[in-house]
Scaffold this motif. Structure first.
Motif, PDB file in Angstrom:
ATOM      1  N   ASP A 175      28.233  42.862 -67.914  1.00  0.00           N
ATOM      2  CA  ASP A 175      29.253  42.845 -66.655  1.00  0.00           C
ATOM      3  C   ASP A 175      28.616  43.436 -65.068  1.00  0.00           C
ATOM      4  O   ASP A 175      28.975  43.194 -64.507  1.00  0.00           O
ATOM      5  N   ILE A 176      28.083  44.828 -65.438  1.00  0.00           N
ATOM      6  CA  ILE A 176      27.669  45.198 -63.598  1.00  0.00           C
ATOM      7  C   ILE A 176      26.572  44.196 -63.165  1.00  0.00           C
ATOM      8  O   ILE A 176      27.106  43.986 -62.083  1.00  0.00           O
ATOM      9  N   ARG A 177      25.732  43.378 -63.689  1.00  0.00           N
ATOM     10  CA  ARG A 177      25.340  42.649 -63.119  1.00  0.00           C
ATOM     11  C   ARG A 177      25.139  41.535 -62.412  1.00  0.00           C
ATOM     12  O   ARG A 177      24.930  41.179 -61.290  1.00  0.00           O
ATOM     13  N   LYS A 178      26.953  41.370 -63.617  1.00  0.00           N
ATOM     14  CA  LYS A 178      27.261  40.127 -62.584  1.00  0.00           C
ATOM     15  C   LYS A 178      28.055  40.064 -61.167  1.00  0.00           C
ATOM     16  O   LYS A 178      28.279  39.289 -60.941  1.00  0.00           O
ATOM     17  N   HIS A 179      28.915  41.638 -61.900  1.00  0.00           N
ATOM     18  CA  HIS A 179      29.538  42.451 -60.599  1.00  0.00           C
ATOM     19  C   HIS A 179      28.252  42.130 -59.247  1.00  0.00           C
ATOM     20  O   HIS A 179      28.600  41.822 -58.229  1.00  0.00           O
ATOM     21  N   ILE A 180      27.080  42.615 -59.395  1.00  0.00           N
ATOM     22  CA  ILE A 180      26.205  42.614 -58.558  1.00  0.00           C
ATOM     23  C   ILE A 180      25.821  41.023 -58.055  1.00  0.00           C
ATOM     24  O   ILE A 180      25.568  40.658 -56.797  1.00  0.00           O
ATOM     25  N   ASP A 181      25.164  40.173 -59.133  1.00  0.00           N
ATOM     26  CA  ASP A 181      25.447  38.873 -58.668  1.00  0.00           C
ATOM     27  C   ASP A 181      25.989  38.727 -57.524  1.00  0.00           C
ATOM     28  O   ASP A 181      26.005  37.800 -56.743  1.00  0.00           O
ATOM     29  N   ALA A 182      27.397  38.611 -57.902  1.00  0.00           N
ATOM     30  CA  ALA A 182      28.734  38.158 -57.326  1.00  0.00           C
ATOM     31  C   ALA A 182      28.885  38.560 -55.678  1.00  0.00           C
ATOM     32  O   ALA A 182      28.695  37.773 -53.856  1.00  0.00           O
ATOM     33  N   LEU A 183      28.292  39.945 -55.446  1.00  0.00           N
ATOM     34  CA  LEU A 183      27.863  40.430 -53.828  1.00  0.00           C
ATOM     35  C   LEU A 183      27.049  40.187 -53.242  1.00  0.00           C
ATOM     36  O   LEU A 183      26.990  39.802 -52.259  1.00  0.00           O
ATOM     37  N   ASP A 184      25.704  39.821 -54.033  1.00  0.00           N
ATOM     38  CA  ASP A 184      25.016  39.430 -53.533  1.00  0.00           C
ATOM     39  C   ASP A 184      24.838  38.636 -53.113  1.00  0.00           C
ATOM     40  O   ASP A 184      24.482  37.220 -52.049  1.00  0.00           O
ATOM     41  N   ASP A 185      25.759  37.561 -53.996  1.00  0.00           N
ATOM     42  CA  ASP A 185      26.501  35.936 -53.393  1.00  0.00           C
ATOM     43  C   ASP A 185      26.920  35.913 -52.020  1.00  0.00           C
ATOM     44  O   ASP A 185      27.172  35.534 -51.458  1.00  0.00           O
ATOM     45  N   GLU A 186      27.274  37.166 -51.511  1.00  0.00           N
ATOM     46  CA  GLU A 186      28.847  37.136 -50.697  1.00  0.00           C
ATOM     47  C   GLU A 186      28.041  37.942 -49.674  1.00  0.00           C
ATOM     48  O   GLU A 186      28.298  37.313 -48.761  1.00  0.00           O
ATOM     49  N   LEU A 187      26.989  38.857 -50.298  1.00  0.00           N
ATOM     50  CA  LEU A 187      25.801  39.019 -49.342  1.00  0.00           C
ATOM     51  C   LEU A 187      25.242  38.098 -48.109  1.00  0.00           C
ATOM     52  O   LEU A 187      25.351  38.101 -47.598  1.00  0.00           O
ATOM     53  N   LEU A 188      25.076  37.319 -48.896  1.00  0.00           N
ATOM     54  CA  LEU A 188      23.878  35.906 -48.642  1.00  0.00           C
ATOM     55  C   LEU A 188      24.937  35.228 -47.695  1.00  0.00           C
ATOM     56  O   LEU A 188      24.160  35.030 -46.331  1.00  0.00           O
ATOM     57  N   LYS A 189      26.177  34.651 -48.230  1.00  0.00           N
ATOM     58  CA  LYS A 189      26.771  34.187 -46.717  1.00  0.00           C
ATOM     59  C   LYS A 189      26.942  35.283 -45.385  1.00  0.00           C
ATOM     60  O   LYS A 189      26.776  34.053 -44.604  1.00  0.00           O
ATOM     61  N   ILE A 190      27.692  36.498 -45.832  1.00  0.00           N
ATOM     62  CA  ILE A 190      27.632  36.975 -44.511  1.00  0.00           C
ATOM     63  C   ILE A 190      26.481  36.312 -44.021  1.00  0.00           C
ATOM     64  O   ILE A 190      26.647  37.413 -42.316  1.00  0.00           O
ATOM     65  N   PHE A 191      25.250  37.436 -44.391  1.00  0.00           N
ATOM     66  CA  PHE A 191      23.865  37.073 -43.585  1.00  0.00           C
ATOM     67  C   PHE A 191      23.969  36.072 -42.794  1.00  0.00           C
ATOM     68  O   PHE A 191      23.527  35.967 -41.919  1.00  0.00           O
ATOM     69  N   ASN A 192      24.449  35.029 -43.422  1.00  0.00           N
ATOM     70  CA  ASN A 192      23.930  33.692 -42.954  1.00  0.00           C
ATOM     71  C   ASN A 192      24.755  33.589 -41.431  1.00  0.00           C
ATOM     72  O   ASN A 192      24.627  32.738 -40.446  1.00  0.00           O
ATOM     73  N   GLN A 193      26.347  33.645 -41.507  1.00  0.00           N
ATOM     74  CA  GLN A 193      27.475  34.078 -41.283  1.00  0.00           C
ATOM     75  C   GLN A 193      26.962  34.714 -40.126  1.00  0.00           C
ATOM     76  O   GLN A 193      27.076  34.483 -38.164  1.00  0.00           O
ATOM     77  N   ARG A 194      27.192  36.069 -40.236  1.00  0.00           N
ATOM     78  CA  ARG A 194      25.945  37.260 -38.959  1.00  0.00           C
ATOM     79  C   ARG A 194      24.864  36.824 -38.275  1.00  0.00           C
ATOM     80  O   ARG A 194      24.549  36.425 -36.564  1.00  0.00           O
ATOM     81  N   ALA A 195      23.803  35.666 -38.920  1.00  0.00           N
ATOM     82  CA  ALA A 195      22.537  34.823 -38.082  1.00  0.00           C
ATOM     83  C   ALA A 195      23.533  33.766 -37.403  1.00  0.00           C
ATOM     84  O   ALA A 195      22.510  33.784 -35.874  1.00  0.00           O
ATOM     85  N   GLN A 196      24.188  32.965 -37.572  1.00  0.00           N
ATOM     86  CA  GLN A 196      24.885  31.559 -36.578  1.00  0.00           C
ATOM     87  C   GLN A 196      24.867  32.677 -35.839  1.00  0.00           C
ATOM     88  O   GLN A 196      25.094  31.856 -34.271  1.00  0.00           O
ATOM     89  N   LEU A 197      26.099  33.713 -35.776  1.00  0.00           N
ATOM     90  CA  LEU A 197      26.402  34.112 -34.327  1.00  0.00           C
ATOM     91  C   LEU A 197      25.466  34.998 -33.095  1.00  0.00           C
ATOM     92  O   LEU A 197      25.488  34.926 -32.690  1.00  0.00           O
ATOM     93  N   ALA A 198      24.079  35.161 -34.120  1.00  0.00           N
ATOM     94  CA  ALA A 198      23.783  35.870 -33.602  1.00  0.00           C
ATOM     95  C   ALA A 198      22.941  34.867 -32.111  1.00  0.00           C
ATOM     96  O   ALA A 198      22.745  35.003 -31.778  1.00  0.00           O
TER      97      ALA A 198
END
Length: 90
Positions: free
Chosen positions: A5-28
């Motif tokens: 369960d903890i790993r699934k939660h980490i995976d979900a957060l990693d997916d969100e981080l990936l999305k956020i990193f790419n959004q930030r990169a586009q703004l940069a």
């Protein structure tokens, strides 16, 4: 919660981080295009210092401030690299 369960939660957060990193990169990239048009340098040490200070002030832990700065240094370094590559011919 068990370990899977903890790993699934980490995976979900990693997916969100990936999305956020790419959004930030586009703004940069957007900022990079403006900097290029205005003849400004890609590297702005004062802006980076302000980001680090703001992130340290907002940091609730458990990561210490040094870890936060190192993480943001890497994110910002990659953003700068992307700006240089993508705005080179503009």
């Amino acid at each position: 919660m068990d370990i899977s369960d903890i790993r699934k939660h980490i995976d979900a957060l990693d997916d969100e981080l990936l999305k956020i990193f790419n959004q930030r990169a586009q703004l940069a990239l957007d900022i990079g295009h403006h900097k290029k048009r205005l003849g400004l340098a890609v590297y702005d040490p004062e802006r980076e210092r302000k980001i680090f200070e703001r992130m340290k002030a907002a940091n609730p832990g458990p990561l210490d401030d040094g870890a936060i700065v190192r993480l943001f240094e890497r994110v910002i370094d990659e953003s700068r690299r992307l700006e240089r590559i993508k705005t080179k011919g503009i």
